[in-house]
Design a protein around this motif. Structure first.
Motif: not given
Length: 503
Positions: A18-28
């Motif tokens: 999901g991080y790689a795809a930009g679906d959500f971030s580590p911060v979230e």
């Protein structure tokens, strides 16, 4: 109490995708995971420390690396917890001991344990430290400074131990990855009770520092939601560290995770494997070694799945030494180690110790060098038996535990007549003695909805074979249990540990 959010329910592999795809971030992801950790803490007491400020800082740094397309490693931005046996730089390590705190030697430490250091280099986000009994000495998780850790499925029952806090955290969505330690079953026991996956790798596969007082019985192991995440974590923490002279060196070329097939191909990994199914490891006539009927049925069902997938299954027992002989040898090795690690405590500090630990330390101090060497002889005999056994069989399957989780705050089940935790864990500690890789995966639940664990054991250095078989069981739908539905409020009769953010 609300259910877990989508992000807290994801595996490490799903998070990084999901991080790689930009679906959500580590911060979230870290924000939601910390909220989950704070939510479950009053009910199960899984943590001795949470550090939101550092976790948010590392999450922001990870988010920027992913934005640039330059992650630091395969777990960059993944929330991780660490058992409070292992050093985490900048924080104290109490090892579940009020006596350690009294010595002034708890820290904060200025260095990481090897596995922690490798995760830090790979960009993982540390949420905090999880509960352990004092020095990880027993198969349940309660200790003088922090109280007891409840089971995610029934907080009035034990999470198991000694890595009980890690197991509860993973099961309840407070981080998909955790570092546990296992000297006699300590990742596999709580994995079985809490419905997660845990791996005790071949001894030396994961470097350990400081060296354990329990010597070559002690392993560091992944505690995760499935076998694929365990392989991913093993690839990171299995890298070398010069502080451990017994480490085996780099993981195999390509690592363990790359050897796991995906989708329908994953189940093909067991075709042709020679599998020995041992319903009670040959100890079924011994008290408490015969599995409960629901445990036996669930494990047999998973073995039948292996057979349907093409494994060559034979019901047989390895010719190990008698259980009483194995247990006495393990006690000699284990209790002597406990005596050694507490040797420097003065009378005032010793008075702060877990009473059960004081008993085993007193027993350990009475052993002679000849007693210890006799126990080593039993260990070597068991190792020879298992080495020869695995020339005929690729895998051994047993129940992880003969029972499901019992009452909170007890070393042994009520009314059992037992004295020590080793009496109800006959299937785990033998494989610490032989240094073999062994894992526990969930294969069903009992009538109360409590998880049941299945144990897979491979020959020394057979970690890849073991992980492929476990992954196949997940792919075939034979591993995994429903997520726990945790009720709000503290576990009955549990002494809840420090609030999140404490030390």
């Amino acid at each position: 109490m609300t259910g877990v959010t989508d992000l807290t329910a994801l595996t490490a592999s799903e998070l990084t995708a999901g991080y790689a795809a930009g679906d959500f971030s580590p911060v979230e992801a870290v924000k939601e995971t910390l909220e989950r950790a704070e939510e479950i803490q009053p009910a199960v007491n899984a943590f001795v420390l949470l550090d939101p400020a550092d976790a948010h800082r590392r999450a922001r740094e990870s988010e920027e690396r992913w934005r640039r397309g330059e992650p630091a490693g395969p777990v960059d931005g993944v929330p991780v917890t660490v058992k409070d046996i292992l050093l985490l730089r900048g924080h104290p390590t109490l090892r579940g001991s009020s006596a350690v705190a009294a010595t002034g030697m708890a820290g904060p430490w200025e260095e990481d344990a090897p596995a922690v250091a490798r995760l830090r280099e790979a960009g993982a986000v540390f949420l905090g430290k999880t509960t352990t009994p004092e020095f990880g000495w027993k198969g349940v998780t309660d200790c003088p400074p922090h109280g007891a850790t409840g089971n995610p499925y029934a907080p009035a029952r034990t999470a198991g131990g000694s890595s009980g806090g890690s197991a509860a955290a993973v099961a309840l969505g407070a981080g998909p990855l955790s570092l546990g330690t296992d000297g006699g079953g300590s990742v596999r026991i709580p994995a079985s009770f809490c419905g997660i996956f845990a791996l005790k790798p071949t001894y030396g596969r994961v470097p350990l520092y400081p060296a354990s007082a329990f010597g070559t019985l002690a392993h560091v192991g992944p505690m995760t939601r499935d076998a694929a995440d365990a392989a991913l974590l093993l690839d990171v923490i299995g890298r070398p560290d010069a502080r451990d002279w017994s480490h085996l060196g780099d993981p195999p070329p390509g690592g363990f995770r790359s050897r796991l097939a995906e989708g329908a191909a994953a189940v093909e990994a067991v075709r042709g494997l020679r599998v020995a199914y041992s319903p009670a490891l040959g100890f079924g006539d011994e008290a408490w070694a015969a599995p409960a009927p629901e445990v036996a049925s669930a494990v047999r069902g998973a073995v039948e799945v292996l057979a349907r997938l093409g494994a060559e299954v034979t019901e047989t027992d390895p010719p190990l030494p008698p259980l009483g002989e194995l247990r006495e040898a393990f006690h000699t090795l284990w209790f002597a180690g406990a005596a050694r690690v507490t040797q420097h405590f003065d009378a005032e500090q010793r008075a702060l110790m877990d009473p059960g630990l004081k008993e085993v330390c007193e027993a350990g101090a009475r052993y002679t060098a000849l007693d210890y060497l006799a126990a080593v002889d039993v260990r070597m005999a068991a190792g020879k038996v298992m080495g020869l056994f695995h020339t005929s069989y690729d895998l051994l399957v047993t129940p992880t535990m003969p029972l499901t989780a019992f009452g909170l705050g007890l070393e042994v089940p009520t009314g059992s007549g037992m004295r020590r935790w080793t009496e109800w864990t006959p299937f785990t500690y033998p494989f610490n003695m032989t240094q073999q890789p062994a894992c526990s995966l969930p294969c069903g639940v009992d009538a109360d909805g409590l998880p049941i664990g299945l144990q897979l054991v491979a020959a020394r250095h057979g970690d890849a074979t073991l992980l492929r078989a476990a992954h196949a069981l997940y792919a075939a739908g034979a591993a995994g249990v429903p997520a726990p539905r945790l009720a709000a409020g503290p576990a009955p009769d549990a002494a809840v540990g420090p609030t999140p953010g404490g030390s």
